[in-house]
Design a protein around this motif. Sequence first.
Motif, PDB file in Angstrom:
ATOM      1  N   HIS A 619       5.828 -12.946 -22.330  1.00 56.04           N
ATOM      2  CA  HIS A 619       5.202 -14.239 -22.622  1.00 56.04           C
ATOM      3  C   HIS A 619       6.231 -15.224 -23.165  1.00 56.04           C
ATOM      4  CE1 HIS A 619       1.866 -11.749 -21.928  1.00 56.04           C
ATOM      5  NE2 HIS A 619       1.658 -11.341 -23.162  1.00 56.04           N
ATOM      6  N   GLU A 620       7.136 -14.711 -23.984  1.00 59.06           N
ATOM      7  CA  GLU A 620       8.180 -15.598 -24.513  1.00 59.06           C
ATOM      8  C   GLU A 620       9.053 -16.112 -23.382  1.00 59.06           C
ATOM      9  OE1 GLU A 620      10.131 -13.329 -27.620  1.00 59.06           O
ATOM     10  OE2 GLU A 620       9.141 -14.609 -29.118  1.00 59.06           O
ATOM     11  N   LEU A 621       9.372 -15.209 -22.473  1.00 57.61           N
ATOM     12  CA  LEU A 621      10.200 -15.594 -21.334  1.00 57.61           C
ATOM     13  C   LEU A 621       9.496 -16.676 -20.514  1.00 57.61           C
ATOM     14  CD1 LEU A 621      12.934 -14.428 -20.417  1.00 57.61           C
ATOM     15  CD2 LEU A 621      11.693 -13.126 -18.676  1.00 57.61           C
ATOM     16  N   ALA A 622       8.182 -16.583 -20.445  1.00 60.10           N
ATOM     17  CA  ALA A 622       7.411 -17.554 -19.666  1.00 60.10           C
ATOM     18  C   ALA A 622       7.234 -18.872 -20.424  1.00 60.10           C
ATOM     19  CB  ALA A 622       6.050 -16.966 -19.308  1.00 60.10           C
ATOM     20  N   GLY A 623       7.683 -18.902 -21.662  1.00 60.50           N
ATOM     21  CA  GLY A 623       7.602 -20.134 -22.436  1.00 60.50           C
ATOM     22  C   GLY A 623       6.212 -20.442 -22.962  1.00 60.50           C
ATOM     23  N   ALA A 624       5.408 -19.395 -23.164  1.00 60.06           N
ATOM     24  CA  ALA A 624       4.039 -19.627 -23.624  1.00 60.06           C
ATOM     25  C   ALA A 624       4.013 -19.900 -25.127  1.00 60.06           C
ATOM     26  CB  ALA A 624       3.174 -18.411 -23.310  1.00 60.06           C
ATOM     27  N   PRO A 625       3.408 -20.996 -25.536  1.00 58.48           N
ATOM     28  CA  PRO A 625       3.198 -21.201 -26.973  1.00 58.48           C
ATOM     29  C   PRO A 625       2.241 -20.127 -27.486  1.00 58.48           C
ATOM     30  CG  PRO A 625       2.690 -23.191 -25.721  1.00 58.48           C
ATOM     31  CD  PRO A 625       2.833 -22.080 -24.742  1.00 58.48           C
ATOM     32  N   MET A 626       2.448 -19.729 -28.743  1.00 59.63           N
ATOM     33  CA  MET A 626       1.652 -18.639 -29.282  1.00 59.63           C
ATOM     34  C   MET A 626       0.531 -19.158 -30.181  1.00 59.63           C
ATOM     35  SD  MET A 626       2.779 -15.740 -28.131  1.00 59.63           S
ATOM     36  CE  MET A 626       4.023 -15.620 -26.838  1.00 59.63           C
ATOM     37  N   GLU A 627      -0.585 -18.470 -30.106  1.00 56.78           N
ATOM     38  CA  GLU A 627      -1.685 -18.744 -31.020  1.00 56.78           C
ATOM     39  C   GLU A 627      -1.794 -17.542 -31.956  1.00 56.78           C
ATOM     40  OE1 GLU A 627      -6.390 -20.006 -30.797  1.00 56.78           O
ATOM     41  OE2 GLU A 627      -5.639 -18.638 -29.280  1.00 56.78           O
ATOM     42  N   VAL A 628      -1.967 -17.827 -33.245  1.00 59.99           N
ATOM     43  CA  VAL A 628      -2.084 -16.745 -34.209  1.00 59.99           C
ATOM     44  C   VAL A 628      -3.555 -16.350 -34.314  1.00 59.99           C
ATOM     45  CG1 VAL A 628      -1.694 -16.035 -36.590  1.00 59.99           C
ATOM     46  CG2 VAL A 628      -0.078 -17.578 -35.468  1.00 59.99           C
ATOM     47  N   VAL A 629      -3.834 -15.098 -34.001  1.00 62.47           N
ATOM     48  CA  VAL A 629      -5.201 -14.576 -34.067  1.00 62.47           C
ATOM     49  C   VAL A 629      -5.161 -13.376 -35.002  1.00 62.47           C
ATOM     50  CG1 VAL A 629      -7.146 -13.697 -32.766  1.00 62.47           C
ATOM     51  CG2 VAL A 629      -5.552 -15.296 -31.678  1.00 62.47           C
ATOM     52  N   GLY A 630      -5.707 -13.533 -36.203  1.00 64.32           N
ATOM     53  CA  GLY A 630      -5.496 -12.503 -37.208  1.00 64.32           C
ATOM     54  C   GLY A 630      -4.001 -12.439 -37.455  1.00 64.32           C
ATOM     55  N   GLN A 631      -3.423 -11.259 -37.334  1.00 65.74           N
ATOM     56  CA  GLN A 631      -1.966 -11.160 -37.480  1.00 65.74           C
ATOM     57  C   GLN A 631      -1.264 -11.167 -36.125  1.00 65.74           C
ATOM     58  OE1 GLN A 631      -2.117  -7.520 -39.708  1.00 65.74           O
ATOM     59  NE2 GLN A 631      -1.910  -8.569 -41.666  1.00 65.74           N
ATOM     60  N   TRP A 632      -2.045 -11.240 -35.067  1.00 62.37           N
ATOM     61  CA  TRP A 632      -1.469 -11.194 -33.726  1.00 62.37           C
ATOM     62  C   TRP A 632      -0.935 -12.553 -33.299  1.00 62.37           C
ATOM     63  CZ3 TRP A 632      -0.668  -6.777 -31.195  1.00 62.37           C
ATOM     64  CH2 TRP A 632      -1.456  -5.658 -31.500  1.00 62.37           C
ATOM     65  N   HIS A 633       0.139 -12.513 -32.562  1.00 63.03           N
ATOM     66  CA  HIS A 633       0.591 -13.686 -31.831  1.00 63.03           C
ATOM     67  C   HIS A 633       0.204 -13.488 -30.375  1.00 63.03           C
ATOM     68  CE1 HIS A 633       3.692 -15.867 -34.523  1.00 63.03           C
ATOM     69  NE2 HIS A 633       2.625 -15.499 -35.183  1.00 63.03           N
ATOM     70  N   ARG A 634      -0.667 -14.382 -29.897  1.00 63.85           N
ATOM     71  CA  ARG A 634      -1.126 -14.245 -28.515  1.00 63.85           C
ATOM     72  C   ARG A 634      -0.718 -15.474 -27.726  1.00 63.85           C
ATOM     73  NH1 ARG A 634      -7.196 -12.317 -27.910  1.00 63.85           N
ATOM     74  NH2 ARG A 634      -6.275 -11.772 -25.891  1.00 63.85           N
ATOM     75  N   PRO A 635      -0.359 -15.309 -26.439  1.00 64.44           N
ATOM     76  CA  PRO A 635      -0.026 -16.494 -25.632  1.00 64.44           C
ATOM     77  C   PRO A 635      -1.253 -17.405 -25.514  1.00 64.44           C
ATOM     78  CG  PRO A 635      -0.058 -14.495 -24.284  1.00 64.44           C
ATOM     79  CD  PRO A 635      -0.217 -14.055 -25.698  1.00 64.44           C
ATOM     80  N   TRP A 636      -1.028 -18.658 -25.844  1.00 64.87           N
ATOM     81  CA  TRP A 636      -2.121 -19.628 -25.908  1.00 64.87           C
ATOM     82  C   TRP A 636      -2.380 -20.211 -24.515  1.00 64.87           C
ATOM     83  CZ3 TRP A 636      -1.535 -24.788 -29.106  1.00 64.87           C
ATOM     84  CH2 TRP A 636      -2.811 -25.345 -29.309  1.00 64.87           C
ATOM     85  N   PHE A 637      -1.294 -20.588 -23.855  1.00 65.86           N
ATOM     86  CA  PHE A 637      -1.360 -21.024 -22.455  1.00 65.86           C
ATOM     87  C   PHE A 637       0.043 -20.917 -21.884  1.00 65.86           C
ATOM     88  CE2 PHE A 637       0.436 -25.331 -23.145  1.00 65.86           C
ATOM     89  CZ  PHE A 637       0.242 -25.469 -24.510  1.00 65.86           C
ATOM     90  N   PHE A 638       0.132 -21.004 -20.567  1.00 64.52           N
ATOM     91  CA  PHE A 638       1.426 -20.817 -19.897  1.00 64.52           C
ATOM     92  C   PHE A 638       1.802 -22.111 -19.182  1.00 64.52           C
ATOM     93  CE2 PHE A 638      -0.143 -16.567 -20.533  1.00 64.52           C
ATOM     94  CZ  PHE A 638       0.990 -15.787 -20.731  1.00 64.52           C
ATOM     95  N   PRO A 639       2.413 -23.051 -19.892  1.00 64.44           N
ATOM     96  CA  PRO A 639       2.635 -24.370 -19.292  1.00 64.44           C
ATOM     97  C   PRO A 639       3.693 -24.322 -18.180  1.00 64.44           C
ATOM     98  CG  PRO A 639       3.749 -24.217 -21.406  1.00 64.44           C
ATOM     99  CD  PRO A 639       2.960 -22.946 -21.248  1.00 64.44           C
ATOM    100  N   GLN A 640       3.425 -25.072 -17.153  1.00 62.15           N
ATOM    101  CA  GLN A 640       4.460 -25.315 -16.156  1.00 62.15           C
ATOM    102  C   GLN A 640       5.144 -26.623 -16.531  1.00 62.15           C
ATOM    103  OE1 GLN A 640       2.751 -24.898 -12.220  1.00 62.15           O
ATOM    104  NE2 GLN A 640       2.715 -22.667 -12.468  1.00 62.15           N
ATOM    105  N   PRO A 641       6.300 -26.881 -15.957  1.00 61.96           N
ATOM    106  CA  PRO A 641       7.042 -28.079 -16.368  1.00 61.96           C
ATOM    107  C   PRO A 641       6.163 -29.325 -16.342  1.00 61.96           C
ATOM    108  CG  PRO A 641       8.373 -26.753 -14.889  1.00 61.96           C
ATOM    109  CD  PRO A 641       7.022 -26.099 -14.957  1.00 61.96           C
ATOM    110  N   GLY A 642       6.191 -30.077 -17.454  1.00 59.46           N
ATOM    111  CA  GLY A 642       5.465 -31.336 -17.513  1.00 59.46           C
ATOM    112  C   GLY A 642       4.014 -31.199 -17.938  1.00 59.46           C
ATOM    113  N   GLU A 643       3.530 -29.981 -18.104  1.00 56.14           N
ATOM    114  CA  GLU A 643       2.119 -29.787 -18.427  1.00 56.14           C
ATOM    115  C   GLU A 643       1.877 -29.786 -19.931  1.00 56.14           C
ATOM    116  OE1 GLU A 643      -0.125 -27.155 -15.014  1.00 56.14           O
ATOM    117  OE2 GLU A 643       0.883 -26.139 -16.648  1.00 56.14           O
TER     118      GLU A 643
END
Lengths: 999, 84
Positions: A619-643
């Motif tokens: 997910h990090e490689l894909a550049g996904a911003p993370m959302e904190v859910v409890g103690q978890w870091h979860r990918p929030w969305f997977f933006p493509q360039p310009g999105e």
Amino acid sequence: MSSNRLSSGGRLQRSQPIRFSFNGKTYGAFAGDTLASGLLANGVAVVGRSFKLRRPRGIVGAGAEEPNAIVQVGRGAAAIPNLRATQVELYDGLVARSSKGWPSVNFDIGAVNGAVSRVLAAGFYYKTFMWPQRLWHYYERGIRASAGFGTVPDGPDPNYYVHRNAHCDILVAGGGPAGLMAALVAARSGARVILADEQCEFGGSLLASRELVGDVAAPYWVGEVVAELSRMENVTLLKRSTVFGYYDHNFVAIAERCTDHLAPGESGGPRERLWRVRARQVILAQGAIERPLVFCNNDRPGVMTASAVSTYINRYAVCPGDSAVVFTNNDSAYQAALDLNRAGARVVVIDSRAEGAAALGAAAREAGIPILQGHVVCNVSGRRNVTGVRVALWNGDISERVHPGINIDCDLVAMSGGWSPAVHLHSQSGGSNHWNADKQCFVPGDAVQAASVAGAAAGDFTSRACLQGGHDAAAAALAACGMAAKAVAVPEVDDVDEHALQPLWRVPAAKDPDRCPKQFVDFQNDTSVADIRLAVREGYRNVEHVKRYTALGFGTDQGKLGNINGMAVLAECLGEDIPAVGTTTFRPAYTPVTFGLGAGENTGELLDPLRKTAIHACHELAGAPMEVVGQWHRPWFFPQPGEDLHAAVERECLAVRNRVGMMDASTLGKIDARGPDVVAFLERIYTHDIGKMQVGRCAYGIMLGEDGMLMDDGVMARIGEQQFYLTTTTGGAAHVLAWLESWLQTEWPELEVYLTSLTDQYSTIAVAGPKSREVLQSLDCTVDLDRESFAFMSVREAELAGMPVQLFRVSFSGELAFEVNVDSRYAADMWRAIAAAGEPFGMTPYGTEAMHVLRAEKGFVIVGQDTDGSVTPLDLRMNWLLSKQKDFLGKRSLARPDCLRPDRKQLVGLLSVDGRTVIPEGTQLVDDPEAPVPVPMCGHVTSSYYSACLQQPIALALVAAGRQRHDERIYAALADGSAVAVTITSPVFYDAEGERQHV
Amino acid sequence: MLLIKCPWCGERAETEFSYGGEAGIKRPLEPDKLTDEEWADYLFNRSNPKGAHHELWNHAGGCRRWFEAERDTVTYRIAVTREL
Ligand SMILES: [Zn+2]
């Protein structure tokens, strides 16, 4: 500026002259000085302004009790607010300024308050702030600005702080004569000892004492004992360490100041260390605090406690005045007179007692010190420094006015109203205190915890009694630990014959106490005798109420000087005894502690554990911003360039609806439940019929609390006759496991069931969308995935891309979908394999935001978002899940009248009438926005999104009797006061028949 | 912070434990036979004594076992802990 520095004596390193700055001016001092002694040496009388009346104030004490000299030390982010100048050790280059007295101690807008002080009498804050409320902001701004208790540092603290846990046999709090003696006995007897003292060197009162201990000078005896203790491996010596909290079961907190005495740059290591000590026995030996006397204008700079004057002379070689009046109701202050005399000051003693002092009185007379017995100081002249006192004859009757006939010029008043044992820690430990009529002070009663009190803290004020008390306390503590006490001789100290103290809680004045110049009880809060009397006139009788009304005992000093005097004044006013009035509650901390100390290492990245799924790197490689859910870091969305978020989420949602998407669902809680009684157990936990489930089938299950409220939900699967695989919400995983365990252990221990958390061991990849079957088929899936062989809501063991998996055919999006459960060690590989195989089908990774939108389109609730602990399954139209064949946890509660109310809030959908507005989650819903205030509310929005698939905003809400109100129009009341019309609908917005997930 | 003796692990700091309320509350065997008042009594009402209190604790950060403690609600002294 005059110099008050004595040419010899004191415990200073005169070879190390240093410079320091206070309020912008530079002064000279020596290593070994405190900021207070340094200021007094330089003749600085005014060190701040009082909190409320803005009166000029000087140094009163020499230790933790100091109410006036509150300073800010250092610059910028490393600045430390609200330190007591009496406890600040000077180093070369130290920069300090008054915490109070903004903008300057010499000219102060707040001094206007002094002129209108009648307006600021007791209860001013209460009366002002009670009404009208809308003026609150106005008052608050003004008062906060002029109150100025220190300044918040201007950046993150560059220092670091640590916590340390420790255990010991005997913890000794306080390193004066009693504490040192106790530590010595305990240490020689082989006990593990921690000795903590708040000062920079051990010795307490002995450091400024001129007594002989045994046959050596008191400070020399201290040195010998400390040297011996420091050589012993079973002893931990903590100086600059304040025992500030005494908690349950002998858990004691100590704040060790490691680097504040060092110049910035000289100091490595942590700034402070919090010692969390569990002690088998505690010996409290924190000494006693001298009380001020309460007379008119007793707050003028130059009025100090007598013991503080002695300390400055003997320990710091500073004589704070040239011409002193010692005012006392007891013998101990005569020591200050003798010390002043020896230091070359002119001294007069004013003793309220007709008989004067015993042995020390004789010594003073011998030294040629004039003594006025049966007299009181009833007023002080001078504003920025004492210039003289008014003295009157007094017959001992507090109800009579006096007639001051004598004026004495002086620049220093050393006062003593007797001593109050520092019972703070004893009280914090749960112990009560008793009034000792002979000594006129509260002394500690029986210990509640494994502790004892020794020395002045127990009301034994002579050095001789302190040493004996420390010895005896250690012997008792050793016995309680089952250890033999080694015989240690208590050194001899000459006992001094004393006359009894005369109770004198306020000094009679020339006018009655409500009209005379202010007689301060609490310097820091500007609480006077008249304020306490006013509080009583206004109906306050309880000491805790009077405290809050007058502010007596608040602030950084917590009434260390003023409380007992204040309570005695209250008692007089109420016509009661002091013990009947009692004390206010002593709470931690004894002296203020920093936030940094409390936080320790638990800041920044270490504040809370961070949990990452096994696929996180992808997910990090894909550049996904993370959302904190409890103690978890979860990918929030997977933006493509310009999105941005919205563009990405719309694209992700449409991909799942039209082609195929994949998401990392590994954070779901997973529990393996197995054993001969697992069916019987789960029947009681889940609301649906477990026994009817065939092996290989899944079910959506919910569990309720015994109150009938929805607690958690998730898909559960029957893996074998006696084995189930349960999933929980991400946030509920730990709680659900604990909940299941608690029932098994406490209520149904006869059931043989084994529970194992698999949350971290297994990872879950959801593959959702019309093309999901084809994607998995292309990965060499070893089971048939067609509709007939692998029905919706079933589970299969399989191999996928050569890896063993458990394949669930379930859907949280309403589309044809599979969840791939795989050993976490293979999860990243599996993620990449699915992504690659899916590429020809338009595979789109999606995050938590799209997941939320997709499930909301289907009306699937998220426990904890759409429910809040007051929502039953009936409210969520989940009746179909509730078995009628069996009992389950919470079932009986669903039949309670309140759960059957027709007007309960029920789950509905909402559509904005304008087709555009996405209503903020949490927005309150009203039937009529024009209704008079307070507008009745009929519900609130729990989930709200823009649905790209439906091309309009959708929302889930809980609305009173909502199920009967479909198609009705209500209003969302926005925070800006506007209202948005919404139509109540079914919560299922998309594919209401559920056909898409069955294909 | 309390020092609690887990019957299996020994004395540990309170932070390792979670609290489970009053001990000895038996879940009714046939809840549907109870009146609303009787059910509410099981569900909500607790003895809340001043003094000795029998209560459940779970060594959540340790062996994860539930046990019973007799704790004085005034002094917080724990007289005894025992296995269920
Ligand atoms: Zn345990």
